[in-house]
Design an enzyme around this catalytic site. Structure first.
Site, short mmCIF file in Angstrom:
data_model
loop_
_atom_site.label_atom_id
_atom_site.label_comp_id
_atom_site.label_asym_id
_atom_site.label_seq_id
_atom_site.Cartn_x
_atom_site.Cartn_y
_atom_site.Cartn_z
N CYS A 231 -14.16 -0.27 -14.93
CA CYS A 231 -14.52 0.91 -14.70
C CYS A 231 -13.64 1.93 -14.84
O CYS A 231 -13.21 2.87 -13.90
CB CYS A 231 -15.53 1.07 -13.49
SG CYS A 231 -16.57 2.75 -13.41
N GLU B 94 0.69 -1.09 0.04
CA GLU B 94 0.13 -0.05 0.20
C GLU B 94 0.74 1.29 -0.04
O GLU B 94 0.55 2.37 -0.54
CB GLU B 94 -0.78 0.09 1.07
CG GLU B 94 -2.17 -0.94 1.15
CD GLU B 94 -2.97 -0.63 -0.02
OE1 GLU B 94 -3.11 0.32 -0.35
OE2 GLU B 94 -3.67 -1.78 -0.45
N CYS C 159 -26.30 0.55 -12.09
CA CYS C 159 -25.37 2.07 -12.13
C CYS C 159 -26.13 3.13 -12.97
O CYS C 159 -26.58 2.81 -14.18
CB CYS C 159 -24.15 1.55 -13.34
SG CYS C 159 -23.02 3.18 -13.33
N CYS D 38 -18.70 -0.95 -19.84
CA CYS D 38 -20.09 -0.93 -19.15
C CYS D 38 -20.71 -2.25 -19.56
O CYS D 38 -21.56 -2.87 -18.64
CB CYS D 38 -21.00 0.35 -19.41
SG CYS D 38 -20.24 1.78 -18.84
N CYS E 153 -19.58 -5.06 -17.16
CA CYS E 153 -19.61 -4.64 -15.63
C CYS E 153 -20.59 -5.40 -14.92
O CYS E 153 -21.86 -5.42 -15.14
CB CYS E 153 -19.78 -3.17 -15.43
SG CYS E 153 -19.72 -2.49 -13.79
#
Length: 351
Positions: free
Chosen positions: A201, A48, A217, A208, A211
């Protein structure tokens, strides 16, 4: 508040993640996690920190080298500063490397080598901010924390058709992300949203049609998804100028300077030089037969563009000037220099 719609969206996302999770050297995938394999907090934390403002592709090899050389937080805590900074060279944002060492040493010294397992405990550590604390708590310890990075912001803005511009819309986007975060498998959920943003995305031309969240959405339904999230206009970066001086000893070593701990490239070795300003003073650090090289070095930092003029000289044997020291030719490793300093060396080598 989580209602049936939020629960359904989370379930769809996790089902997609179970089939399509990206493989990464620091990640415990959903199948292994379901079989009881737990992520190592050290590896989650290290990844991270490395991933802040950097791409997954750029981090993979760095992560492998770091964990091969320092497989535990105690090993990293015991490492010399210059060794860690050298391995970090090229990742940029060197304050992260300094904070990485500070954090490792606090965990090793004050926590017995064990990372705290709560957001509050994690955010108290050096160099760990809200996003990183939430990510470690969720991914390493399955705490139901809300993880909000650029990928998550984009998914939330499109999913809920949020048109307010970033960064002002962050609180609203975080509220939506929090409502979707499940109590069961929050770590997998956090990684699922990030994977969705990174692979489907995407910032441009979102896919899309494939997705898993295409039905709920709002951005897709209203045709606004490709334009979201909106961002406040960026200010033009100023241009700063500077001079650096590459002096080579008769024995092949180089005169170098360790930069102050605070500020850009803090604590790292580099070439002595001027300040970086609109009109820097090209005064050499000491008297020598300086020759200016043809060409220039250009480098972009977060807040400004930098243009450097490069000067070089050959020096006789003798003690280095005050504030400088000689790095012998066998100890000198250009790959361990900060990128901007390596560019200056590359320009010298090419002439």
């Amino acid at each position: 508040m989580r209602d049936e719609q939020h629960i359904g969206v989370s379930a769809q996302l996790l089902a997609w993640y179970d089939l399509h999770a990206r493989e990464m050297p620091w990640r415990v995938g959903p199948a292994a996690r379901a079989a009881g394999v737990r992520p190592a907090p050290y590896r989650v934390w290290l990844s991270e920190v490395m991933l802040q403002q950097t791409t997954v592709a750029a981090v993979r090899d760095y992560f492998r080298r770091f964990t091969a050389r320092w497989p535990t937080v105690e090993a990293l805590a015991a490492a010399p500063d210059e060794a860690v900074m050298g391995e970090w060279a090229g990742l940029g944002y060197y304050a992260r490397a300094r904070n990485l060492l500070k954090c490792a040493r606090v965990v090793a010294r004050d926590h017995g080598g064990q990372f705290p397992d709560t957001y509050a405990g994690l955010i108290a550590l050096p160099g760990i901010g809200p996003y990183t604390a939430a990510a470690i708590a969720a991914i390493a310890f399955d705490r139901a924390e809300t993880v909000l990075d650029g990928n998550v912001e984009r998914v939330m803005a499109r999913l809920y058709d949020i048109h307010d511009a970033l960064p002002g819309s962050k609180p609203v986007l975080k509220d939506h992300a929090a409502a979707l975060t499940p109590l069961d498998r929050p770590g997998d959920h956090a990684q699922a949203v990030m994977d969705l943003g990174a692979t489907i995305c995407t910032p441009k031309s979102p896919a899309c049609g494939i997705c898993p969240l295409r039905d709920p959405c709002l951005g897709r339904a209203r045709g606004t998804a490709p334009d979201l999230p909106r961002k406040a206009p960026k200010k033009d970066k100023p241009v700063r100028l500077g001079h650096v001086y590459l002096a080579r000893h008769a024995d092949g070593g180089w005169l170098m300077q360790r930069r102050p701990d605070r500020g850009l490239l803090g604590g790292m070795l580099g070439w002595p030089g001027s300040d970086w300003s609109e009109a820097p003073d090209p005064a050499p650090p000491f008297a020598a037969q300086w020759r200016e090289l043809a060409g220039e070095v250009r480098h972009t930092f977060t807040h400004f563009h930098l243009i450097l003029r490069i000067h070089t000289a050959e020096l006789p044997d003798g003690p280095p000037p005050e504030g400088l020291h000689v790095v012998g030719k066998h100890a000198f490793r250009p790959s361990e220099l900060p990128t901007v300093m390596r560019k200056a060396y590359d320009l010298w080598r090419g002439q």
